[in-house]
Design a protein around this motif. Sequence first.
Motif, PDB file in Angstrom:
ATOM      1  N   LEU A  92       4.553  21.896 -10.842  1.00 39.99           N
ATOM      2  CA  LEU A  92       3.562  21.148 -10.068  1.00 39.99           C
ATOM      3  C   LEU A  92       4.218  20.456  -8.885  1.00 39.99           C
ATOM      4  O   LEU A  92       3.707  20.487  -7.759  1.00 39.99           O
ATOM      5  CB  LEU A  92       2.861  20.132 -10.974  1.00 39.99           C
ATOM      6  N   SER A  93       5.363  19.847  -9.124  1.00 41.08           N
ATOM      7  CA  SER A  93       6.101  19.188  -8.051  1.00 41.08           C
ATOM      8  C   SER A  93       6.518  20.184  -6.972  1.00 41.08           C
ATOM      9  O   SER A  93       6.385  19.917  -5.773  1.00 41.08           O
ATOM     10  CB  SER A  93       7.332  18.486  -8.631  1.00 41.08           C
ATOM     11  N   ASP A  94       7.002  21.349  -7.398  1.00 40.52           N
ATOM     12  CA  ASP A  94       7.408  22.381  -6.442  1.00 40.52           C
ATOM     13  C   ASP A  94       6.221  22.865  -5.610  1.00 40.52           C
ATOM     14  O   ASP A  94       6.357  23.137  -4.404  1.00 40.52           O
ATOM     15  CB  ASP A  94       8.042  23.565  -7.176  1.00 40.52           C
ATOM     16  N   ASP A  95       5.064  22.982  -6.255  1.00 40.34           N
ATOM     17  CA  ASP A  95       3.868  23.428  -5.537  1.00 40.34           C
ATOM     18  C   ASP A  95       3.485  22.436  -4.442  1.00 40.34           C
ATOM     19  O   ASP A  95       3.065  22.831  -3.349  1.00 40.34           O
ATOM     20  CB  ASP A  95       2.698  23.602  -6.508  1.00 40.34           C
ATOM     21  N   LEU A  96       3.593  21.138  -4.729  1.00 40.21           N
ATOM     22  CA  LEU A  96       3.281  20.127  -3.725  1.00 40.21           C
ATOM     23  C   LEU A  96       4.239  20.212  -2.537  1.00 40.21           C
ATOM     24  O   LEU A  96       3.825  20.061  -1.381  1.00 40.21           O
ATOM     25  CB  LEU A  96       3.334  18.729  -4.346  1.00 40.21           C
ATOM     26  N   VAL A  97       5.507  20.442  -2.828  1.00 38.85           N
ATOM     27  CA  VAL A  97       6.492  20.579  -1.747  1.00 38.85           C
ATOM     28  C   VAL A  97       6.160  21.790  -0.881  1.00 38.85           C
ATOM     29  O   VAL A  97       6.186  21.715   0.356  1.00 38.85           O
ATOM     30  CB  VAL A  97       7.920  20.697  -2.320  1.00 38.85           C
ATOM     31  N   GLU A  98       5.815  22.909  -1.513  1.00 34.08           N
ATOM     32  CA  GLU A  98       5.480  24.108  -0.759  1.00 34.08           C
ATOM     33  C   GLU A  98       4.207  23.912   0.056  1.00 34.08           C
ATOM     34  O   GLU A  98       4.098  24.377   1.201  1.00 34.08           O
ATOM     35  CB  GLU A  98       5.323  25.307  -1.697  1.00 34.08           C
ATOM     36  N   MET A  99       3.233  23.223  -0.514  1.00 41.19           N
ATOM     37  CA  MET A  99       2.000  22.938   0.224  1.00 41.19           C
ATOM     38  C   MET A  99       2.312  22.066   1.433  1.00 41.19           C
ATOM     39  O   MET A  99       1.790  22.282   2.531  1.00 41.19           O
ATOM     40  CB  MET A  99       0.990  22.256  -0.694  1.00 41.19           C
ATOM     41  N   SER A 100       3.182  21.079   1.245  1.00 41.07           N
ATOM     42  CA  SER A 100       3.562  20.202   2.349  1.00 41.07           C
ATOM     43  C   SER A 100       4.280  20.977   3.445  1.00 41.07           C
ATOM     44  O   SER A 100       4.077  20.729   4.644  1.00 41.07           O
ATOM     45  CB  SER A 100       4.453  19.068   1.824  1.00 41.07           C
ATOM     46  N   ARG A 101       5.112  21.928   3.065  1.00 41.97           N
ATOM     47  CA  ARG A 101       5.784  22.762   4.069  1.00 41.97           C
ATOM     48  C   ARG A 101       4.771  23.575   4.874  1.00 41.97           C
ATOM     49  O   ARG A 101       4.924  23.761   6.092  1.00 41.97           O
ATOM     50  CB  ARG A 101       6.788  23.693   3.382  1.00 41.97           C
ATOM     51  N   SER A 102       3.748  24.052   4.205  1.00 41.27           N
ATOM     52  CA  SER A 102       2.705  24.803   4.907  1.00 41.27           C
ATOM     53  C   SER A 102       1.967  23.910   5.899  1.00 41.27           C
ATOM     54  O   SER A 102       1.636  24.333   7.012  1.00 41.27           O
ATOM     55  CB  SER A 102       1.710  25.401   3.903  1.00 41.27           C
ATOM     56  N   VAL A 103       1.713  22.674   5.493  1.00 42.12           N
ATOM     57  CA  VAL A 103       1.054  21.713   6.385  1.00 42.12           C
ATOM     58  C   VAL A 103       1.949  21.399   7.581  1.00 42.12           C
ATOM     59  O   VAL A 103       1.474  21.322   8.728  1.00 42.12           O
ATOM     60  CB  VAL A 103       0.694  20.429   5.614  1.00 42.12           C
ATOM     61  N   ALA A 104       3.240  21.224   7.327  1.00 39.48           N
ATOM     62  CA  ALA A 104       4.177  20.952   8.420  1.00 39.48           C
ATOM     63  C   ALA A 104       4.199  22.111   9.419  1.00 39.48           C
ATOM     64  O   ALA A 104       4.223  21.903  10.640  1.00 39.48           O
ATOM     65  CB  ALA A 104       5.576  20.699   7.862  1.00 39.48           C
ATOM     66  N   ALA A 105       4.197  23.325   8.904  1.00 41.35           N
ATOM     67  CA  ALA A 105       4.169  24.497   9.787  1.00 41.35           C
ATOM     68  C   ALA A 105       2.867  24.551  10.582  1.00 41.35           C
ATOM     69  O   ALA A 105       2.861  24.924  11.766  1.00 41.35           O
ATOM     70  CB  ALA A 105       4.342  25.773   8.969  1.00 41.35           C
ATOM     71  N   ALA A 106       1.766  24.137   9.948  1.00 41.20           N
ATOM     72  CA  ALA A 106       0.459  24.174  10.610  1.00 41.20           C
ATOM     73  C   ALA A 106       0.390  23.193  11.778  1.00 41.20           C
ATOM     74  O   ALA A 106      -0.064  23.543  12.869  1.00 41.20           O
ATOM     75  CB  ALA A 106      -0.648  23.884   9.600  1.00 41.20           C
ATOM     76  N   ILE A 107       0.839  21.956  11.561  1.00 42.46           N
ATOM     77  CA  ILE A 107       0.746  20.969  12.643  1.00 42.46           C
ATOM     78  C   ILE A 107       1.715  21.321  13.765  1.00 42.46           C
ATOM     79  O   ILE A 107       1.415  21.128  14.946  1.00 42.46           O
ATOM     80  CB  ILE A 107       0.977  19.526  12.115  1.00 42.46           C
ATOM     81  N   ARG A 108       2.867  21.863  13.410  1.00 42.16           N
ATOM     82  CA  ARG A 108       3.825  22.267  14.449  1.00 42.16           C
ATOM     83  C   ARG A 108       3.236  23.391  15.308  1.00 42.16           C
ATOM     84  O   ARG A 108       3.307  23.355  16.538  1.00 42.16           O
ATOM     85  CB  ARG A 108       5.135  22.697  13.792  1.00 42.16           C
ATOM     86  N   SER A 109       2.647  24.379  14.663  1.00 46.85           N
ATOM     87  CA  SER A 109       2.068  25.500  15.390  1.00 46.85           C
ATOM     88  C   SER A 109       0.830  25.072  16.178  1.00 46.85           C
ATOM     89  O   SER A 109       0.608  25.525  17.310  1.00 46.85           O
ATOM     90  CB  SER A 109       1.711  26.624  14.411  1.00 46.85           C
ATOM     91  N   ALA A 110       0.026  24.189  15.590  1.00 50.79           N
ATOM     92  CA  ALA A 110      -1.167  23.692  16.285  1.00 50.79           C
ATOM     93  C   ALA A 110      -0.780  22.940  17.548  1.00 50.79           C
ATOM     94  O   ALA A 110      -1.410  23.100  18.606  1.00 50.79           O
ATOM     95  CB  ALA A 110      -1.974  22.790  15.357  1.00 50.79           C
ATOM     96  N   SER A 111       0.246  22.116  17.458  1.00 49.25           N
ATOM     97  CA  SER A 111       0.698  21.358  18.623  1.00 49.25           C
ATOM     98  C   SER A 111       1.248  22.283  19.699  1.00 49.25           C
ATOM     99  O   SER A 111       1.008  22.078  20.896  1.00 49.25           O
ATOM    100  CB  SER A 111       1.770  20.344  18.205  1.00 49.25           C
ATOM    101  N   GLU A 112       1.980  23.305  19.284  1.00 46.54           N
ATOM    102  CA  GLU A 112       2.492  24.275  20.257  1.00 46.54           C
ATOM    103  C   GLU A 112       1.343  24.983  20.970  1.00 46.54           C
ATOM    104  O   GLU A 112       1.382  25.184  22.194  1.00 46.54           O
ATOM    105  CB  GLU A 112       3.387  25.288  19.553  1.00 46.54           C
ATOM    106  N   SER A 113       0.306  25.344  20.217  1.00 45.55           N
ATOM    107  CA  SER A 113      -0.833  26.025  20.841  1.00 45.55           C
ATOM    108  C   SER A 113      -1.547  25.101  21.813  1.00 45.55           C
ATOM    109  O   SER A 113      -2.042  25.550  22.863  1.00 45.55           O
ATOM    110  CB  SER A 113      -1.806  26.530  19.766  1.00 45.55           C
ATOM    111  N   LEU A 114      -1.597  23.812  21.484  1.00 42.19           N
ATOM    112  CA  LEU A 114      -2.216  22.833  22.379  1.00 42.19           C
ATOM    113  C   LEU A 114      -1.418  22.684  23.666  1.00 42.19           C
ATOM    114  O   LEU A 114      -1.961  22.767  24.773  1.00 42.19           O
ATOM    115  CB  LEU A 114      -2.327  21.484  21.671  1.00 42.19           C
ATOM    116  N   LEU A 115      -0.126  22.468  23.540  1.00 41.35           N
ATOM    117  CA  LEU A 115       0.708  22.189  24.706  1.00 41.35           C
ATOM    118  C   LEU A 115       0.898  23.426  25.589  1.00 41.35           C
ATOM    119  O   LEU A 115       1.135  23.290  26.796  1.00 41.35           O
ATOM    120  CB  LEU A 115       2.068  21.654  24.252  1.00 41.35           C
TER     121      LEU A 115
END
Length: 214
Positions: free
Chosen positions: A12-35
């Motif tokens: 369960l702990s590992d799943d949360l970490v992986e989900m958080s990594r996916s979120v981090a990738a999403a905001i990074r990519s979203a910001s790049e698409s914006l800029l």
Amino acid sequence: MRDAFHTDLDTLSDDLVEMSRSVAAAIRSASESLLRSDEDQARRVVAADTDINAFQYSIDDRVVELMTQHQPMASDLRFILGSMRVAIDLERMGDMAKHVAKIGARTGCRMPGVRDVFAGMADVANRIADKTTAILRTRDRLDAAQLDLDDDEMDALFARLMALLGDGWRHGTETAVDVAMLGRSYERFADHAVRIAQQIVYQVTGEVHLDRRP
């Protein structure tokens, strides 16, 4: 039986970490698409949000399984219930990244002064996302408590953005609304990360941290 239970907790702990990594990738990519005003990249961020949602559903199912098949002690129970709350906030952080991508693809950030603010917000959001993943992995309550400082920086940038939308704004009402919604998405992204940090403190210490904001 207890060994299997703690293996499930680790998963369960590992799943949360992986989900958080996916979120981090999403905001990074979203910001790049914006800029970069990259509509194709923005569409990829929006499509990938279904994977983040699937993470939440999977974690919810795992929590129900742990609750029904085992009799967790107090500290384990805090972790299990807190994990469900963390997954909800991570899913909403993913939604904020999706909003940045969708609105950014439509609006871009070509107005004078706005691009610099959004670039600053993107940097803070990336830092917050990485720190969120780190504290979910290490469960360090001191690092979790420090996330408030990054949130303060995001709030200051949001206030600066709102000031740009004042009397001197000359780019139309519709664009102003889009800019405000973009800023709000970044600001809410940070708020949800702070909530996750508070959950980590609660899981580790059992202490309830009341949000200092009104």
